[in-house]
Design a protein around this motif. Structure first.
Motif, PDB file in Angstrom:
ATOM      1  N   ALA A   7       0.836  -1.208   0.000  1.00  0.00           N
ATOM      2  CA  ALA A   7       0.000   0.000   0.000  1.00  0.00           C
ATOM      3  C   ALA A   7       0.865   1.250   0.000  1.00  0.00           C
ATOM      4  CB  ALA A   7      -0.930  -0.002   1.212  1.00  0.00           C
ATOM      5  N   ALA A   8       1.920   1.254   0.814  1.00  0.00           N
ATOM      6  CA  ALA A   8       2.822   2.409   0.888  1.00  0.00           C
ATOM      7  C   ALA A   8       3.547   2.631  -0.434  1.00  0.00           C
ATOM      8  CB  ALA A   8       3.828   2.212   2.017  1.00  0.00           C
ATOM      9  N   ARG A   9       3.875   1.540  -1.118  1.00  0.00           N
ATOM     10  CA  ARG A   9       4.569   1.662  -2.412  1.00  0.00           C
ATOM     11  C   ARG A   9       3.695   2.399  -3.420  1.00  0.00           C
ATOM     12  NH1 ARG A   9       5.022  -1.299  -7.187  1.00  0.00           N
ATOM     13  NH2 ARG A   9       3.371  -2.688  -6.473  1.00  0.00           N
ATOM     14  N   LEU A  10       2.399   2.087  -3.436  1.00  0.00           N
ATOM     15  CA  LEU A  10       1.492   2.766  -4.364  1.00  0.00           C
ATOM     16  C   LEU A  10       1.133   4.169  -3.876  1.00  0.00           C
ATOM     17  CD1 LEU A  10      -1.032   0.008  -5.530  1.00  0.00           C
ATOM     18  CD2 LEU A  10       1.199   0.623  -6.481  1.00  0.00           C
ATOM     19  N   LEU A  11       1.033   4.326  -2.571  1.00  0.00           N
ATOM     20  CA  LEU A  11       0.663   5.632  -2.015  1.00  0.00           C
ATOM     21  C   LEU A  11       1.807   6.630  -2.113  1.00  0.00           C
ATOM     22  CD1 LEU A  11      -1.715   7.019  -0.583  1.00  0.00           C
ATOM     23  CD2 LEU A  11      -0.803   6.166   1.585  1.00  0.00           C
ATOM     24  N   GLY A  12       3.038   6.112  -2.163  1.00  0.00           N
ATOM     25  CA  GLY A  12       4.196   6.985  -2.228  1.00  0.00           C
ATOM     26  C   GLY A  12       4.714   7.385  -0.862  1.00  0.00           C
ATOM     27  N   ARG A  13       4.115   6.828   0.192  1.00  0.00           N
ATOM     28  CA  ARG A  13       4.495   7.114   1.574  1.00  0.00           C
ATOM     29  C   ARG A  13       3.761   6.110   2.457  1.00  0.00           C
ATOM     30  NH1 ARG A  13       0.488  10.399  -0.152  1.00  0.00           N
ATOM     31  NH2 ARG A  13      -1.360  10.596   1.203  1.00  0.00           N
ATOM     32  N   PRO A  14       4.221   5.905   3.678  1.00  0.00           N
ATOM     33  CA  PRO A  14       3.482   5.002   4.563  1.00  0.00           C
ATOM     34  C   PRO A  14       2.075   5.528   4.828  1.00  0.00           C
ATOM     35  CG  PRO A  14       5.680   5.428   5.429  1.00  0.00           C
ATOM     36  CD  PRO A  14       5.479   6.394   4.301  1.00  0.00           C
ATOM     37  N   TYR A  15       1.150   4.608   5.019  1.00  0.00           N
ATOM     38  CA  TYR A  15      -0.209   5.005   5.386  1.00  0.00           C
ATOM     39  C   TYR A  15      -0.200   5.470   6.836  1.00  0.00           C
ATOM     40  CZ  TYR A  15      -5.293   4.986   5.690  1.00  0.00           C
ATOM     41  OH  TYR A  15      -6.611   5.366   5.832  1.00  0.00           O
TER      42      TYR A  15
END
Length: 335
Positions: free
Chosen positions: A189-197
Protein backbone atom coordinates in the motif's frame (compact mmCIF):
# COMPACT_ATOMS: atom_id res chain seq x y z
CA UNK A 1 -5.02 26.75 1.71
CA UNK A 2 -8.46 28.23 1.03
CA UNK A 3 -11.15 25.56 1.45
CA UNK A 4 -14.73 26.20 0.41
CA UNK A 5 -17.91 24.35 -0.48
CA UNK A 6 -19.62 27.52 -1.67
CA UNK A 7 -19.06 28.60 -5.27
CA UNK A 8 -19.79 32.21 -4.30
CA UNK A 9 -16.64 32.31 -2.17
CA UNK A 10 -14.26 30.75 -4.72
CA UNK A 11 -11.07 32.69 -5.41
CA UNK A 12 -10.68 33.13 -9.17
CA UNK A 13 -9.61 32.99 -11.95
CA UNK A 14 -8.42 29.42 -11.47
CA UNK A 15 -6.46 26.62 -13.03
CA UNK A 16 -8.28 23.45 -12.04
CA UNK A 17 -7.51 19.78 -11.37
CA UNK A 18 -10.74 17.77 -11.25
CA UNK A 19 -11.26 14.50 -9.38
CA UNK A 20 -11.79 12.90 -5.98
CA UNK A 21 -8.08 12.65 -5.06
CA UNK A 22 -8.61 10.41 -2.04
CA UNK A 23 -5.11 9.48 -0.90
CA UNK A 24 -3.33 12.12 -3.02
CA UNK A 25 -1.16 9.31 -4.40
CA UNK A 26 1.35 9.71 -7.28
CA UNK A 27 -1.41 9.27 -9.86
CA UNK A 28 -3.30 12.19 -8.33
CA UNK A 29 -0.10 14.19 -8.11
CA UNK A 30 0.43 13.69 -11.85
CA UNK A 31 -3.01 15.22 -12.50
CA UNK A 32 -2.27 18.16 -10.21
CA UNK A 33 1.19 18.93 -11.63
CA UNK A 34 -0.01 20.60 -14.88
CA UNK A 35 -2.13 23.14 -13.05
CA UNK A 36 0.71 24.01 -10.68
CA UNK A 37 3.03 24.53 -13.65
CA UNK A 38 0.39 26.65 -15.37
CA UNK A 39 0.01 28.80 -12.28
CA UNK A 40 3.76 29.37 -12.21
CA UNK A 41 3.73 30.37 -15.88
CA UNK A 42 0.88 32.82 -15.32
CA UNK A 43 2.75 34.28 -12.38
CA UNK A 44 5.93 34.73 -14.43
CA UNK A 45 4.08 36.39 -17.30
CA UNK A 46 2.18 38.84 -15.10
CA UNK A 47 5.18 39.63 -12.95
CA UNK A 48 6.93 40.91 -16.08
CA UNK A 49 4.05 43.18 -17.07
CA UNK A 50 3.13 46.60 -15.73
CA UNK A 51 -0.05 45.28 -14.12
CA UNK A 52 1.88 42.73 -12.08
CA UNK A 53 -0.27 40.95 -9.57
CA UNK A 54 -3.52 41.36 -11.53
CA UNK A 55 -5.21 38.34 -13.02
CA UNK A 56 -2.84 35.76 -11.53
CA UNK A 57 -4.61 32.40 -11.40
CA UNK A 58 -5.23 30.29 -8.30
CA UNK A 59 -4.07 26.64 -8.54
CA UNK A 60 -7.22 24.81 -7.47
CA UNK A 61 -8.33 21.25 -6.83
CA UNK A 62 -12.04 20.64 -7.35
CA UNK A 63 -13.46 17.56 -5.70
CA UNK A 64 -16.86 16.31 -4.62
CA UNK A 65 -18.46 15.94 -1.18
CA UNK A 66 -19.87 13.52 -0.41
CA UNK A 67 -18.14 11.08 -2.75
CA UNK A 68 -20.55 10.40 -5.67
CA UNK A 69 -20.56 6.69 -4.78
CA UNK A 70 -21.65 7.57 -1.25
CA UNK A 71 -24.42 9.80 -2.60
CA UNK A 72 -25.86 7.13 -4.88
CA UNK A 73 -25.53 4.15 -2.51
CA UNK A 74 -26.38 5.90 0.75
CA UNK A 75 -23.44 4.11 2.39
CA UNK A 76 -20.66 6.09 4.07
CA UNK A 77 -17.34 5.87 2.27
CA UNK A 78 -14.39 6.10 4.62
CA UNK A 79 -11.44 8.07 3.30
CA UNK A 80 -7.72 7.42 3.00
CA UNK A 81 -7.28 11.17 3.49
CA UNK A 82 -10.07 12.96 5.40
CA UNK A 83 -10.36 16.68 4.76
CA UNK A 84 -7.51 17.97 6.96
CA UNK A 85 -5.07 15.34 5.70
CA UNK A 86 -6.04 15.93 2.09
CA UNK A 87 -5.70 19.70 2.45
CA UNK A 88 -2.24 19.35 3.99
CA UNK A 89 -1.08 16.97 1.24
CA UNK A 90 -2.43 19.28 -1.47
CA UNK A 91 -0.76 22.30 0.12
CA UNK A 92 2.59 20.53 -0.14
CA UNK A 93 1.97 20.20 -3.88
CA UNK A 94 1.45 23.94 -4.33
CA UNK A 95 -2.35 23.86 -4.42
CA UNK A 96 -3.77 27.06 -2.96
CA UNK A 97 -7.50 26.31 -3.04
CA UNK A 98 -9.67 23.25 -2.45
CA UNK A 99 -13.23 23.48 -3.72
CA UNK A 100 -15.53 20.75 -2.42
CA UNK A 101 -18.53 20.75 -4.69
CA UNK A 102 -21.63 19.59 -2.77
CA UNK A 103 -22.64 16.47 -4.66
CA UNK A 104 -26.41 16.55 -4.58
CA UNK A 105 -29.32 15.78 -6.90
CA UNK A 106 -28.97 19.07 -8.78
CA UNK A 107 -25.26 18.56 -9.48
CA UNK A 108 -25.75 14.91 -10.45
CA UNK A 109 -28.36 15.93 -13.03
CA UNK A 110 -26.17 18.47 -14.84
CA UNK A 111 -25.30 17.48 -18.40
CA UNK A 112 -21.60 17.49 -19.31
CA UNK A 113 -22.07 20.76 -21.21
CA UNK A 114 -23.96 22.38 -18.32
CA UNK A 115 -21.28 21.25 -15.85
CA UNK A 116 -18.58 22.94 -17.91
CA UNK A 117 -20.61 26.09 -18.47
CA UNK A 118 -22.04 26.57 -14.97
CA UNK A 119 -19.27 25.20 -12.78
CA UNK A 120 -15.97 25.50 -14.63
CA UNK A 121 -16.61 28.62 -16.71
CA UNK A 122 -19.02 30.79 -14.73
CA UNK A 123 -18.28 29.82 -11.14
CA UNK A 124 -14.57 29.00 -11.31
CA UNK A 125 -13.41 31.12 -14.25
CA UNK A 126 -11.14 28.22 -15.18
CA UNK A 127 -8.23 29.11 -17.45
CA UNK A 128 -6.86 25.56 -17.73
CA UNK A 129 -8.13 22.16 -16.59
CA UNK A 130 -6.40 18.88 -15.79
CA UNK A 131 -8.03 15.44 -15.40
CA UNK A 132 -7.04 11.79 -15.48
CA UNK A 133 -7.82 9.83 -18.62
CA UNK A 134 -10.57 7.86 -16.85
CA UNK A 135 -12.38 10.98 -15.59
CA UNK A 136 -16.16 10.95 -16.13
CA UNK A 137 -18.62 13.70 -15.32
CA UNK A 138 -22.14 14.92 -15.88
CA UNK A 139 -25.48 13.13 -15.63
CA UNK A 140 -25.01 9.35 -15.39
CA UNK A 141 -21.25 9.89 -15.94
CA UNK A 142 -22.01 10.52 -19.60
CA UNK A 143 -19.03 12.84 -20.19
CA UNK A 144 -15.51 11.52 -20.74
CA UNK A 145 -12.18 13.30 -20.52
CA UNK A 146 -12.21 13.75 -24.29
CA UNK A 147 -15.73 15.20 -24.09
CA UNK A 148 -14.46 17.66 -21.49
CA UNK A 149 -11.66 18.70 -23.80
CA UNK A 150 -14.09 19.22 -26.70
CA UNK A 151 -16.61 21.20 -24.66
CA UNK A 152 -13.95 23.34 -22.96
CA UNK A 153 -12.39 24.13 -26.33
CA UNK A 154 -15.51 26.13 -27.18
CA UNK A 155 -14.50 28.47 -24.38
CA UNK A 156 -10.80 28.41 -25.37
CA UNK A 157 -9.92 26.51 -22.20
CA UNK A 158 -7.15 23.94 -22.69
CA UNK A 159 -7.59 20.56 -20.99
CA UNK A 160 -4.70 18.31 -19.94
CA UNK A 161 -5.63 14.62 -20.01
CA UNK A 162 -3.13 12.74 -17.86
CA UNK A 163 -2.51 9.05 -18.69
CA UNK A 164 -3.16 6.35 -16.12
CA UNK A 165 -0.29 6.20 -13.63
CA UNK A 166 1.38 2.81 -13.20
CA UNK A 167 4.22 1.57 -11.04
CA UNK A 168 6.10 -1.54 -12.17
CA UNK A 169 3.15 -2.37 -14.40
CA UNK A 170 0.55 -2.00 -11.62
CA UNK A 171 -2.10 0.68 -11.83
CA UNK A 172 -1.89 3.15 -8.94
CA UNK A 173 -5.39 3.71 -7.61
CA UNK A 174 -7.13 4.47 -4.32
CA UNK A 175 -9.14 1.26 -4.67
CA UNK A 176 -6.01 -0.89 -4.93
CA UNK A 177 -4.46 0.88 -1.93
CA UNK A 178 -7.63 0.19 0.07
CA UNK A 179 -7.57 -3.47 -0.93
CA UNK A 180 -3.98 -3.83 0.27
CA UNK A 181 -4.75 -2.13 3.59
CA UNK A 182 -7.79 -4.35 4.17
CA UNK A 183 -5.44 -7.32 3.92
CA UNK A 184 -2.85 -5.79 6.23
CA UNK A 185 -0.42 -5.42 3.33
CA UNK A 186 0.89 -2.05 4.43
CA UNK A 187 4.15 -2.12 2.46
CA UNK A 188 2.52 -2.70 -0.95
CA UNK A 189 0.00 0.00 0.00
CA UNK A 190 2.82 2.41 0.89
CA UNK A 191 4.57 1.66 -2.41
CA UNK A 192 1.49 2.77 -4.36
CA UNK A 193 0.66 5.63 -2.02
CA UNK A 194 4.20 6.99 -2.23
CA UNK A 195 4.49 7.11 1.57
CA UNK A 196 3.48 5.00 4.56
CA UNK A 197 -0.21 5.00 5.39
CA UNK A 198 -0.78 7.18 8.44
CA UNK A 199 -3.35 7.47 11.20
CA UNK A 200 -3.45 10.94 12.73
CA UNK A 201 -5.34 11.57 15.93
CA UNK A 202 -5.52 13.17 19.35
CA UNK A 203 -4.54 11.14 22.41
CA UNK A 204 -7.55 10.69 24.68
CA UNK A 205 -8.03 8.94 28.01
CA UNK A 206 -8.75 5.19 27.87
CA UNK A 207 -9.21 2.45 30.46
CA UNK A 208 -5.45 2.41 31.17
CA UNK A 209 -5.36 -1.39 30.93
CA UNK A 210 -2.05 -1.25 29.07
CA UNK A 211 -0.47 0.67 31.93
CA UNK A 212 -1.53 -2.03 34.40
CA UNK A 213 0.15 -4.64 32.17
CA UNK A 214 3.37 -2.64 31.98
CA UNK A 215 2.75 -1.42 28.42
CA UNK A 216 1.09 2.02 28.60
CA UNK A 217 -0.72 2.95 25.43
CA UNK A 218 -1.92 6.15 23.81
CA UNK A 219 -5.55 5.89 22.72
CA UNK A 220 -6.12 7.82 19.50
CA UNK A 221 -9.29 9.62 18.49
CA UNK A 222 -9.31 9.63 14.68
CA UNK A 223 -11.47 11.56 12.22
CA UNK A 224 -14.80 9.77 11.93
CA UNK A 225 -14.42 9.17 8.19
CA UNK A 226 -10.86 7.76 8.36
CA UNK A 227 -10.38 4.48 6.50
CA UNK A 228 -8.94 1.83 8.83
CA UNK A 229 -6.84 -1.15 7.74
CA UNK A 230 -7.16 -4.78 8.83
CA UNK A 231 -7.68 -5.30 12.55
CA UNK A 232 -4.54 -6.43 14.31
CA UNK A 233 -1.12 -5.42 15.58
CA UNK A 234 1.32 -3.27 13.60
CA UNK A 235 4.89 -2.06 13.87
CA UNK A 236 4.71 1.72 13.56
CA UNK A 237 6.78 4.89 13.50
CA UNK A 238 5.28 7.75 15.48
CA UNK A 239 5.72 11.50 15.46
CA UNK A 240 4.33 14.04 17.90
CA UNK A 241 2.73 16.84 15.96
CA UNK A 242 4.19 20.25 16.64
CA UNK A 243 1.36 22.83 16.31
CA UNK A 244 3.92 25.66 16.27
CA UNK A 245 5.42 24.36 13.00
CA UNK A 246 4.74 26.29 9.76
CA UNK A 247 2.10 23.80 8.51
CA UNK A 248 -1.03 24.09 10.60
CA UNK A 249 -2.17 20.54 9.87
CA UNK A 250 -0.09 17.38 10.43
CA UNK A 251 0.30 15.23 7.35
CA UNK A 252 3.49 13.17 7.34
CA UNK A 253 6.46 12.36 9.56
CA UNK A 254 9.40 14.69 9.58
CA UNK A 255 7.59 17.85 8.54
CA UNK A 256 5.43 19.12 11.40
CA UNK A 257 6.58 16.81 14.14
CA UNK A 258 9.25 15.92 16.64
CA UNK A 259 11.78 13.13 15.87
CA UNK A 260 10.32 9.76 14.92
CA UNK A 261 9.67 7.23 17.70
CA UNK A 262 9.23 3.46 17.36
CA UNK A 263 6.08 1.75 18.51
CA UNK A 264 3.48 -1.00 18.38
CA UNK A 265 -0.13 -0.28 17.45
CA UNK A 266 -3.16 -2.41 18.20
CA UNK A 267 -6.27 -1.80 16.12
CA UNK A 268 -9.32 -3.72 17.27
CA UNK A 269 -11.89 -4.56 19.91
CA UNK A 270 -9.58 -6.09 22.59
CA UNK A 271 -11.47 -9.41 22.86
CA UNK A 272 -9.37 -10.62 25.83
CA UNK A 273 -10.99 -7.96 28.04
CA UNK A 274 -14.38 -8.15 26.31
CA UNK A 275 -13.95 -4.84 24.53
CA UNK A 276 -17.02 -3.60 22.66
CA UNK A 277 -15.61 -0.57 20.83
CA UNK A 278 -12.97 -0.49 18.14
CA UNK A 279 -9.88 1.29 19.43
CA UNK A 280 -6.54 2.45 18.13
CA UNK A 281 -3.87 2.09 20.82
CA UNK A 282 -0.17 2.85 20.43
CA UNK A 283 2.64 1.77 22.76
CA UNK A 284 5.87 3.70 22.26
CA UNK A 285 9.11 1.76 22.68
CA UNK A 286 11.77 3.30 24.92
CA UNK A 287 9.72 6.39 25.66
CA UNK A 288 7.69 7.68 28.60
CA UNK A 289 5.74 10.86 29.14
CA UNK A 290 2.31 12.48 29.20
CA UNK A 291 0.66 12.38 25.77
CA UNK A 292 -2.90 13.38 26.67
CA UNK A 293 -4.21 16.05 24.32
CA UNK A 294 -1.29 15.71 21.91
CA UNK A 295 -1.67 14.73 18.27
CA UNK A 296 0.23 11.68 17.04
CA UNK A 297 1.13 10.86 13.44
CA UNK A 298 1.32 7.07 13.26
CA UNK A 299 2.91 5.53 10.14
CA UNK A 300 2.11 1.88 9.52
CA UNK A 301 5.31 0.01 8.67
CA UNK A 302 4.48 -3.70 9.03
CA UNK A 303 1.59 -5.97 9.99
CA UNK A 304 2.60 -8.27 12.85
CA UNK A 305 -0.45 -10.41 13.57
CA UNK A 306 -4.26 -10.46 13.55
CA UNK A 307 -6.23 -9.56 16.63
CA UNK A 308 -6.85 -12.55 18.90
CA UNK A 309 -8.35 -13.49 22.25
CA UNK A 310 -6.07 -14.84 24.99
CA UNK A 311 -6.97 -17.13 27.88
CA UNK A 312 -5.53 -14.79 30.51
CA UNK A 313 -4.00 -11.37 31.05
CA UNK A 314 -0.64 -13.05 31.65
CA UNK A 315 -0.84 -14.66 28.21
CA UNK A 316 -1.78 -11.29 26.72
CA UNK A 317 1.14 -9.61 28.49
CA UNK A 318 3.58 -12.23 27.17
CA UNK A 319 2.26 -11.73 23.62
CA UNK A 320 2.55 -7.96 23.87
CA UNK A 321 6.20 -8.38 24.83
CA UNK A 322 6.72 -10.60 21.77
CA UNK A 323 4.96 -7.98 19.62
CA UNK A 324 7.27 -5.27 20.95
CA UNK A 325 10.37 -7.38 20.29
CA UNK A 326 9.21 -8.17 16.76
CA UNK A 327 8.33 -4.54 16.07
CA UNK A 328 11.74 -3.37 17.29
CA UNK A 329 13.45 -5.90 15.04
CA UNK A 330 11.36 -4.91 12.00
CA UNK A 331 11.77 -1.17 12.54
CA UNK A 332 15.51 -1.22 13.21
CA UNK A 333 16.35 -3.42 10.22
CA UNK A 334 14.07 -1.70 7.66
CA UNK A 335 14.76 1.74 6.19
Amino acid sequence: MWITSCLETVKKPTVVALGNFDGVHPGHQAVIEPIWLSAQQFQTIHAAESHAGEGVVVPTVVTFHPHPREFFTGKRRDLLTPLEEKAAQLKQLGVEQLVRLPFDHALSCLSPKAFVDQILVRSLAAQEISVGENFCFGHKRAGTAEDLRAIAARYDIPVHIVPMYTLDGERVSSSTIRDYLQQGLVRPAARLLGRPYTLIGEVVKGQQLGRSLGFPTANLRLPEAKFLPRLGVYAVRVCLHNPAAPDAVPHSPGTTAEPTLLGVMNLGYRPTVDGSQRRVEVHLLDWAGDLYGKTLIVSLEAFIRPEQKFDSLDALKAQIQQDCDQARSLLTTSP
